[in-house]
Design a protein around this motif. Sequence first.
Motif, PDB file in Angstrom:
ATOM      1  N   PHE A  99     109.474  48.974  24.983  1.00 28.47           N
ATOM      2  CA  PHE A  99     110.592  48.674  25.869  1.00 28.47           C
ATOM      3  C   PHE A  99     110.150  48.781  27.323  1.00 28.47           C
ATOM      4  N   ARG A 100     110.819  48.022  28.164  1.00 26.27           N
ATOM      5  CA  ARG A 100     110.636  48.175  29.605  1.00 26.27           C
ATOM      6  C   ARG A 100     112.014  48.378  30.204  1.00 26.27           C
ATOM      7  N   GLN A 101     112.052  49.047  31.339  1.00 24.35           N
ATOM      8  CA  GLN A 101     113.331  49.340  31.964  1.00 24.35           C
ATOM      9  C   GLN A 101     113.539  48.442  33.169  1.00 24.35           C
ATOM     10  N   ARG A 102     114.701  47.791  33.216  1.00 24.57           N
ATOM     11  CA  ARG A 102     115.034  46.953  34.350  1.00 24.57           C
ATOM     12  C   ARG A 102     115.461  47.831  35.519  1.00 24.57           C
ATOM     13  N   GLU A 103     115.585  47.214  36.696  1.00 26.63           N
ATOM     14  CA  GLU A 103     115.990  47.955  37.889  1.00 26.63           C
ATOM     15  C   GLU A 103     117.365  48.593  37.729  1.00 26.63           C
ATOM     16  N   ASP A 104     118.252  47.966  36.938  1.00 23.08           N
ATOM     17  CA  ASP A 104     119.592  48.520  36.732  1.00 23.08           C
ATOM     18  C   ASP A 104     119.612  49.605  35.648  1.00 23.08           C
ATOM     19  N   GLY A 105     118.441  49.936  35.091  1.00 21.37           N
ATOM     20  CA  GLY A 105     118.323  50.997  34.097  1.00 21.37           C
ATOM     21  C   GLY A 105     118.420  50.537  32.661  1.00 21.37           C
ATOM     22  N   GLN A 106     118.767  49.282  32.426  1.00 22.79           N
ATOM     23  CA  GLN A 106     118.895  48.775  31.063  1.00 22.79           C
ATOM     24  C   GLN A 106     117.518  48.610  30.426  1.00 22.79           C
ATOM     25  N   LEU A 107     117.413  48.995  29.145  1.00 22.46           N
ATOM     26  CA  LEU A 107     116.160  48.852  28.406  1.00 22.46           C
ATOM     27  C   LEU A 107     116.102  47.475  27.765  1.00 22.46           C
ATOM     28  N   ILE A 108     114.979  46.817  27.924  1.00 19.41           N
ATOM     29  CA  ILE A 108     114.749  45.492  27.363  1.00 19.41           C
ATOM     30  C   ILE A 108     113.600  45.603  26.364  1.00 19.41           C
ATOM     31  N   GLY A 109     113.814  45.129  25.147  1.00 16.68           N
ATOM     32  CA  GLY A 109     112.766  45.157  24.127  1.00 16.68           C
ATOM     33  C   GLY A 109     111.711  44.097  24.398  1.00 16.68           C
ATOM     34  N   LYS A 110     110.442  44.478  24.203  1.00 20.91           N
ATOM     35  CA  LYS A 110     109.335  43.530  24.348  1.00 20.91           C
ATOM     36  C   LYS A 110     109.113  42.846  23.008  1.00 20.91           C
ATOM     37  N   LYS A 111     108.707  41.608  23.056  1.00 23.42           N
ATOM     38  CA  LYS A 111     108.526  40.836  21.827  1.00 23.42           C
ATOM     39  C   LYS A 111     107.066  40.512  21.529  1.00 23.42           C
ATOM     40  N   GLU A 112     106.137  41.094  22.279  1.00 21.39           N
ATOM     41  CA  GLU A 112     104.721  40.815  22.057  1.00 21.39           C
ATOM     42  C   GLU A 112     104.281  41.338  20.689  1.00 21.39           C
ATOM     43  N   ALA A 113     103.542  40.527  19.981  1.00 25.11           N
ATOM     44  CA  ALA A 113     102.977  40.943  18.694  1.00 25.11           C
ATOM     45  C   ALA A 113     101.609  41.565  18.948  1.00 25.11           C
ATOM     46  N   ILE A 114     101.334  42.652  18.279  1.00 23.42           N
ATOM     47  CA  ILE A 114     100.043  43.334  18.391  1.00 23.42           C
ATOM     48  C   ILE A 114      99.409  43.334  17.010  1.00 23.42           C
ATOM     49  N   SER A 115      98.186  42.823  16.928  1.00 23.20           N
ATOM     50  CA  SER A 115      97.491  42.802  15.636  1.00 23.20           C
ATOM     51  C   SER A 115      96.438  43.908  15.605  1.00 23.20           C
ATOM     52  N   PHE A 116      96.225  44.455  14.437  1.00 19.90           N
ATOM     53  CA  PHE A 116      95.213  45.499  14.294  1.00 19.90           C
ATOM     54  C   PHE A 116      94.759  45.565  12.848  1.00 19.90           C
ATOM     55  N   GLU A 117      93.529  45.963  12.675  1.00 19.56           N
ATOM     56  CA  GLU A 117      92.926  46.118  11.350  1.00 19.56           C
ATOM     57  C   GLU A 117      92.676  47.611  11.159  1.00 19.56           C
ATOM     58  N   LEU A 118      93.440  48.246  10.305  1.00 22.04           N
ATOM     59  CA  LEU A 118      93.312  49.692  10.123  1.00 22.04           C
ATOM     60  C   LEU A 118      92.053  50.091   9.375  1.00 22.04           C
ATOM     61  N   ASN A 119      91.529  49.224   8.534  1.00 20.38           N
ATOM     62  CA  ASN A 119      90.357  49.590   7.748  1.00 20.38           C
ATOM     63  C   ASN A 119      89.084  49.681   8.576  1.00 20.38           C
ATOM     64  N   ASP A 120      89.027  48.970   9.670  1.00 24.88           N
ATOM     65  CA  ASP A 120      87.799  48.959  10.461  1.00 24.88           C
ATOM     66  C   ASP A 120      88.097  49.183  11.937  1.00 24.88           C
ATOM     67  N   LEU A 121      89.087  50.010  12.232  1.00 25.85           N
ATOM     68  CA  LEU A 121      89.471  50.267  13.611  1.00 25.85           C
ATOM     69  C   LEU A 121      88.531  51.299  14.221  1.00 25.85           C
ATOM     70  N   SER A 122      87.806  50.899  15.240  1.00 22.61           N
ATOM     71  CA  SER A 122      86.902  51.806  15.926  1.00 22.61           C
ATOM     72  C   SER A 122      87.417  52.047  17.334  1.00 22.61           C
ATOM     73  N   LEU A 123      87.528  53.316  17.695  1.00 26.25           N
ATOM     74  CA  LEU A 123      87.977  53.690  19.034  1.00 26.25           C
ATOM     75  C   LEU A 123      86.821  54.256  19.867  1.00 26.25           C
ATOM     76  N   GLU A 124      85.607  54.102  19.370  1.00 26.66           N
ATOM     77  CA  GLU A 124      84.448  54.702  20.031  1.00 26.66           C
ATOM     78  C   GLU A 124      84.228  54.181  21.449  1.00 26.66           C
ATOM     79  N   GLU A 125      84.576  52.926  21.718  1.00 24.23           N
ATOM     80  CA  GLU A 125      84.366  52.386  23.072  1.00 24.23           C
ATOM     81  C   GLU A 125      85.200  53.119  24.115  1.00 24.23           C
TER      82      GLU A 125
END
Length: 131
Positions: free
Chosen positions: A85-111
């Motif tokens: 969510f992001r908050q507008r100047e008037d305080g209202q919360l707006i839901g984001k619609k971006e899709a995030i893809s991820f592979e849990l079997n080979d997720l590396s956070l080492e970088e």
Amino acid sequence: FFDYPYKHHHRAGCSNTQCSLEDTFCLSIPTISTDGTLQSCIRQFCKKENTVGYFCRICHEVQPAEKTTKFWKLPVVPILHFKKFRQREDGQLIGKKEAISFELNDLSLEEFLHENSRARGNKSQSFCLDL
């Protein structure tokens, strides 16, 4: 078991470098992504930031600084919270619609590990996601 210690490095305009270590159990990451992947979202969390008004504890002056964030170690079970969510100047919360893809079997956070971290090469086996 669940903790994410991470370091903030501040390089001030006076060329002094300072580090601070923070600890959190849940990584709250933005859903801002350049390619729609989880790694891209975490890159946004860890990216270099230019700050103004940073107080240097060495020279005792307020000045601009560059801040970077890297993980000191990775938890056994990473808990990831997506900021959907992001908050507008008037305080209202707006839901984001971006899709995030991820592979849990080979997720590396080492970088995202600090270059002096002893946790390099360790992989998390499970993940907890707050979608």
